[in-house]
Design an enzyme around this catalytic site. Structure first.
Site, PDB file in Angstrom:
ATOM      1  N   LYS A   1       0.939  -1.304   0.056  1.00  0.00           N
ATOM      2  CA  LYS A   1      -0.157  -0.013  -0.322  1.00  0.00           C
ATOM      3  C   LYS A   1       1.135   1.197   0.087  1.00  0.00           C
ATOM      4  CE  LYS A   1      -3.391   2.176   2.552  1.00  0.00           C
ATOM      5  NZ  LYS A   1      -4.212   2.750   3.498  1.00  0.00           N
TER       6      LYS A   1
ATOM      7  N   GLY B   1      -8.733   9.546   8.991  1.00  0.00           N
ATOM      8  CA  GLY B   1      -8.781   9.379  10.495  1.00  0.00           C
ATOM      9  C   GLY B   1      -9.959  10.344  10.587  1.00  0.00           C
TER      10      GLY B   1
ATOM     11  N   ALA C   1      -9.774   5.784   3.651  1.00  0.00           N
ATOM     12  CA  ALA C   1      -9.849   6.611   4.543  1.00  0.00           C
ATOM     13  C   ALA C   1     -11.036   7.477   4.440  1.00  0.00           C
ATOM     14  CB  ALA C   1      -8.745   7.720   3.779  1.00  0.00           C
ATOM     15  N   GLY C   2     -11.652   7.955   5.643  1.00  0.00           N
ATOM     16  CA  GLY C   2     -12.232   8.430   6.086  1.00  0.00           C
ATOM     17  C   GLY C   2     -13.541   8.567   6.153  1.00  0.00           C
TER      18      GLY C   2
ATOM     19  N   ASN D   1      -9.996   2.083   8.935  1.00  0.00           N
ATOM     20  CA  ASN D   1      -9.308   1.381  10.392  1.00  0.00           C
ATOM     21  C   ASN D   1      -9.892   2.347  11.124  1.00  0.00           C
ATOM     22  OD1 ASN D   1      -5.531   1.994  11.398  1.00  0.00           O
ATOM     23  ND2 ASN D   1      -7.178   0.828  12.503  1.00  0.00           N
ATOM     24  N   THR D   2      -9.418   3.998  11.626  1.00  0.00           N
ATOM     25  CA  THR D   2     -10.420   4.851  12.543  1.00  0.00           C
ATOM     26  C   THR D   2     -11.733   3.741  12.796  1.00  0.00           C
ATOM     27  OG1 THR D   2      -8.454   5.584  11.860  1.00  0.00           O
ATOM     28  CG2 THR D   2     -10.218   6.742  13.500  1.00  0.00           C
TER      29      THR D   2
END
Length: 269
Positions: free
Chosen positions: A109, A170, A196-197, A218-219
């Site tokens: 990645k 994040g 992301a986001g 992830n977050t």
């Protein structure tokens, strides 16, 4: 049925799950391991900088507690500010993959981020690193702004996917770049992974309904009140979005249309 007939292909690898999980920001190692298991994902991305260089003698890494016969490691060049740093991290990532028994794993990645405030990817550095790594035989998954032209350039270089951000890393702001992501999806001949986001399962569903091939997050899981439960919810959101995309939504109409038309009822009598 969808798992056996509708598989995700990245490079020369096939995957049943279209949800990918990151491994950072969890409160405990147990949360990370259990969330990955609950999500039923098959690709786990790990920042190379956060791992010890030798996993053999390290019993503290969560990697030791995952079944790498069922999972595929996606080394991440996060923290790289230049193309040269990212290239170095890619090679270290392959070495780490070898240590868990995935000697043929050249996935990376690719993140090149020189902006410390907004953490937006550097398009020039990303192109430079991607061109080098593709030539060296890596399966490159570049993280990018939702830039349709950049996505085409990376595809032309031979990248295995493009990974446009929904919103800053994040942030949990959701899909702020819908129109550009849609253009990327419509014009891409390689998988498009929204990265992301995303903060909620409904946002993961929306990305998949657009036609994205997968979602990486992830977050949203790691920082939720119950990471394992959120991982399960994200799995279902991605599956629902993919099924809806394959089914095809109804056409929008300007006026109401009764669900039980009179002519249909008369035919049933």
């Amino acid at each position: 049925m969808i798992q056996s007939l509708d598989r995700l292909k990245i490079g020369d690898k096939f995957f049943n799950s279209r949800l990918m999980l990151g491994s950072g920001k969890y409160r405990t190692m147990e949360d990370a391991v259990n969330s990955i298991i609950k999500s039923e994902c098959e690709i786990v991305t790990v920042a190379v900088r956060r791992l010890p260089t030798n996993l053999t003698n390290d019993n503290t890494s969560f990697l030791k507690f995952l079944d790498w016969n069922k999972l595929w490691l996606l080394p991440n060049t996060a923290g790289s500010q230049t193309a040269e740093e990212a290239i170095r991290m890619a090679y270290l990532g392959h070495e780490l993959a070898c240590q868990i028994g995935q000697e043929n794993n050249f996935f990376v990645k690719l993140e090149v981020i020189s902006d410390p405030k907004y953490l937006l990817p550097d398009p020039i550095g990303t192109l430079k690193a991607a061109e080098f790594l593709v030539k060296k035989g890596f399966t490159v998954l570049p993280y990018i702004n939702a830039d349709p032209m950049l996505a085409l350039h990376l595809e032309d270089l031979g990248c295995a996917t493009v990974m446009p951000l929904g919103s800053p890393i994040g942030s949990g702001q959701g899909l702020k770049n819908l129109s550009n992501i849609q253009i990327i999806i419509e014009n891409s001949n390689i998988p498009v992974i929204v990265d992301a986001g995303i903060g909620t399962p409904s946002e993961a569903t929306m990305a998949m309904e657009l036609g994205a091939d997968a979602v990486l997050l992830n977050t949203a899981v790691a920082q939720s009140n119950n990471p394992e439960q959120m991982a399960s919810a994200m799995k279902l959101g991605v599956q629902a979005g993919r099924l809806a995309y394959l089914a095809g939504r109804m056409k929008k109409k300007s006026y109401a249309n009764p669900s039980s038309p009179l002519n249909q009822i008369s035919q049933l009598l």
